[in-house]
Design a protein around this motif. Sequence first.
Motif, PDB file in Angstrom:
ATOM      1  N   SER A  91      -4.467   3.178   0.611  1.00  0.00           N
ATOM      2  CA  SER A  91      -4.370   1.723   0.464  1.00  0.00           C
ATOM      3  C   SER A  91      -4.063   1.315  -0.979  1.00  0.00           C
ATOM      4  O   SER A  91      -3.941   0.133  -1.270  1.00  0.00           O
ATOM      5  CB  SER A  91      -5.665   1.069   0.936  1.00  0.00           C
ATOM      6  OG  SER A  91      -6.733   1.562   0.171  1.00  0.00           O
ATOM      7  N   PRO A 109       0.833  -1.208   0.000  1.00  0.00           N
ATOM      8  CA  PRO A 109       0.000   0.000   0.000  1.00  0.00           C
ATOM      9  C   PRO A 109       0.869   1.260   0.000  1.00  0.00           C
ATOM     10  O   PRO A 109       1.922   1.296   0.639  1.00  0.00           O
ATOM     11  CB  PRO A 109      -0.810  -0.112   1.291  1.00  0.00           C
ATOM     12  CG  PRO A 109      -0.121  -1.124   2.111  1.00  0.00           C
ATOM     13  CD  PRO A 109       0.607  -2.030   1.181  1.00  0.00           C
ATOM     14  N   SER A 157       0.626   3.827   1.477  1.00  0.00           N
ATOM     15  CA  SER A 157       0.775   4.469   2.784  1.00  0.00           C
ATOM     16  C   SER A 157       2.214   4.382   3.279  1.00  0.00           C
ATOM     17  O   SER A 157       2.673   5.228   4.042  1.00  0.00           O
ATOM     18  CB  SER A 157      -0.174   3.842   3.799  1.00  0.00           C
ATOM     19  OG  SER A 157      -0.014   2.459   3.815  1.00  0.00           O
ATOM     20  N   GLU A 179      -2.251   0.133  -4.025  1.00  0.00           N
ATOM     21  CA  GLU A 179      -1.037  -0.688  -4.004  1.00  0.00           C
ATOM     22  C   GLU A 179      -0.087  -0.349  -5.147  1.00  0.00           C
ATOM     23  O   GLU A 179      -0.507   0.016  -6.238  1.00  0.00           O
ATOM     24  CB  GLU A 179      -1.405  -2.176  -4.047  1.00  0.00           C
ATOM     25  CG  GLU A 179      -2.032  -2.646  -2.763  1.00  0.00           C
ATOM     26  CD  GLU A 179      -2.072  -4.144  -2.647  1.00  0.00           C
ATOM     27  OE1 GLU A 179      -2.210  -4.813  -3.680  1.00  0.00           O
ATOM     28  OE2 GLU A 179      -1.972  -4.648  -1.506  1.00  0.00           O
TER      29      GLU A 179
END
Lengths: 120, 680
Positions: B388, B357, B359, B390
Motif C-alpha cells: 500500500s 499504491p 501494488s 504510495e
Amino acid sequence: MATILAVDDSASMRQMVAFTLKGAGYDVVEADDGVNALKAAKGKKIDLVVTDVNMPNMDGIALIKQLRQLPEYKFTPMLMLTTEAGDGKKQEGKAAGATGWIVKPFNPDQLLATIKKVLG
Amino acid sequence: MSINLEQFHQTFFEESFEGLDSMESGLLNLQAGGMDADTINTIFRAAHSIKGGSGTFGFSEVAKFTHVLETLLNEMRDGRRAVTPDAVNLLLQSVDVLREMLTAVRGKDAINHARANQVHGQLEQMLQAGAGTAGAVPPATSAHTHAPGTQDWKISFRPQSHLLKTGNDPLRIFRELGEHGSLRIDADLSQLPAFDRLDPESCYLGWNLVLESMAAESTINEAFDWVREESALNITSMQPGTPVSMASVANASPAAVMTAKTEGEAAASTASAVNAAESRATTRASAGETASIRVDISKVDELINMVGELVITQNILGQIGQNFDMSKLHKLTQALSELDRNTRELQESVMRIRMLPISFAFNRVPRLVHDLSSKLGKKVELKMSGESTELDKTVMERIVDPLVHLVRNTCDHGIEMPDVRRAAGKPETGTLTLSACHKGGNVVIEIADDGAGLNQEKILKKARERGLVKPDQQLSADEIHDLIFLPGFSTAEQVSDVSGRGVGMDVVRKNIQGLGGNVEIFSEPGKGARFTVRLPLTLAIMDGQSVAVGKEFYIVPLVSIIVSTIVKNEHVSTMANGGEVFKFRDEYLPLMRLYDLYGATPRTTDISQGLMVVVEGDGRRAGLFVDELLGQQQVVIKSLEANYKRVEGISGATILGDGSVALILDIPGLIRIAHQKKVA
C-alpha cells in the motif's frame, strides 16, 4: 415517472442500464452490490428493480429474497440480468421471488422494451 | 431508438482489465493450494462480467472466448471439475489471451486469431475430455416456425396462487399478447373462494385466451417465459374461423396498448437527442487510450477545502493591501505565513492525487514468479509486503520494467535449483521477498532472496575477460558487486530466454537513476542477495540546496549532500593527470570546481576561501567547490531535455523566487565524471 433501482457490480453495465433508462425518462437509483442496493431500496419508493446476479457481498438472488420480505416490496417487479449459461439461476431466482429475467447480452432497446412491458 | 454504446467502452475496458488482474491473482492463489470457494467465485465472477459486458458492447469474439472459459470455471465452482495445475495453467493462458484481445479491441487493432483459437481449442478440449459434463452449453433457441397468414391460438393459462408475489402481473402478459394481434380474454372465476376466505394477495383467477395473430408459437410462448414454471399453460393452434367455446369474449383494452406506444416514442426521441450530444462528447475522448487515474474522492475534497482557504488568505491580503501603512505590518506577516502554509498544503495534496499504491507495480510479480519458476524448474515462494506504499504515478510506470528485470534475475541467477539447495542444507523452496516502504522523502523497494548470492569470482573473471577491470586491479566486495551494473556485462553463460536478453543491469540502473533514485546491492555468498532501490516520491518537486558560483546559482539535491565544509589548501593534492583530490575524513575524494565544469566566473579560486560540498551518489563521494551556500528550498523541476537538450551532469533546471533560472546538478552523473578522471 417510475423509479428504477439498477444493481450491477460492473460499472459499464450499470452505466449502460442507467443511461438507457434515464434517457427513457425513468428515475434511476444505482447500486454496485446487493448490500448497497438493499440500503438504497429501504426508505425509497422503487417501482422496479433490475439486478445483476453474480455480485460480491450479496448477489442478486439474495437481494431479491431480502427485498421480497419487506412489506413495501412484496409486489414490486424485480428482474434479473442473467446469461444463458446461468439457466439454473433463473429458477433459483424465481424461487427467491424474481419476476423475470433479461438475458445477457442485451441491447438498450431490448432492455427498454422489457421494462416498458413490465411497468405498463 | 439507438444508444451509442461507445461511451461505455472506456469503463468496460478499465473494469475488464481489473477483472483480469483479479482473475490472475486468484488463479495464482489456487495454484498455491488455496482451493477455497471464495477464490473460485471471484475468478468466475470476473470472467462472467467480462463475458456479459463484451457481449453487450458488441465485442463478440471476446464474448465467445469468455463463454468457454466461464463454462469451465462454472464447473469448477460447482465442484464438478477438479482444479488441476494443468487447468490453472490453461486458465492463466486464457487470461493472457483475453488481455491481448481486449487491448487489440481497445486500440481498434486486429485480434491475434491464431493464439486465441489455439487456447480456445484447448479450453474446448478440456471441457469435453475432463471430469464433469459440459452441461452449461445453452440450449439452441427454438426454431422459428412462421405461419403464413393469421392463425388462431387457444391459450389456457392457470397460474399458481402466489403469482402476484413475484411481482408478475397477468395484465402485462395480456398486453404483450395484444400487441401481436387481436386478443379475446375470458376469466375463469371457478377457483375464487368465498369472500371471508379470500386472501387479497393471492391469485385465484385463470384465463382462457384466443389470439388471432401472425405471430409464431415461440413468440407467444415468450410472453409466458417468466411464469411458465408456476402455472399450468396450454397453447394450441386452431384453424382460423373455428368457433371458440367461450362464454364471454373481450378485447384487450386497445387504449392501454396505444398509450404505451406513444409514451415509448416520446421517450425514444428524448433519448436520441441526449444520445446525439453524448456521442459528440465521446468522439473527442475516444481517440486512443486516454490516460486517467482513479482518485479517492476524499483527496479531491481535501483539495477543494484547501483552495477555499487559499481564497480566504488572498482576501485578507487584498484587504491589507488597501491603504497599507506600517501599523499593518504584523498582520501582513501573519497573512503571508498563512499563504506559505496554504501553498505547501495545496502542493502536498496535489502531489497526493498523483500517488498510487505500489501494488500497481507489484501486481504482476506473482504471475512472473509463477511462470519463471515453472520454466526454470525451480521452487520459489514469493513474499510481498508494503503493497500500500504510495508512489507517484510516473515513477510507478517507469519502475515496472527495472523491477521485473530484478525479479527475473533473482529467479534466474539468485535462487538455486531444488537439488542444489537441498545439498546446501537449505529448504528446496527458495524465498523471494519483495517489499516497499517510505523512508524519509524516498520510497525504498527491496528485492531479496535466500539464494546463492552474487558469485564474486565469476563476476570478476567475466569483467577481466571483457576488459572492464585491469588484470592487476584489486577490488573490494562492494566494488565487485557494482560491476554487474556496467554496460555490456552479463554473466549468463548463454543468453537464456529468462534473463540475459541484452537488456542488462546497466539499463536497470540507468532507468532508476533517470528517476532520481539509486540501486544498491548487498550480497552474502550462500545466504542470498538483496537489491535496494531508492526512489524519490515524486519527479516534480525536490528539496534542494542552492549554491552560488560567481553570479550563477545551482541547486544540489539535498538528499545527496553529506556535509559542507571549508577545506584547507594543504589537504588538496593534484594528481599526475591534472585531477585534484582532497582529504576528507581519512579518505581522498575527487574535487570538482563547479566554475571549471560550467565555465562560470567565480568570486574565488582559492580552496580555503570557498566552501566544499561533499556529496554522495551511487555509493561514491566527491567534493564540489563553490563560492557559498544559499538557502534550502523546495524546487519545481523543469526538464532540460524537453526544452533544450540533455547535458551531462545536469538533471534539470528550476525557476528561483526572483525569476532567475538555476541548474539542478545531477550528482551521480558528476561523480561518474569525477571518478573517470581520477581513474584515468
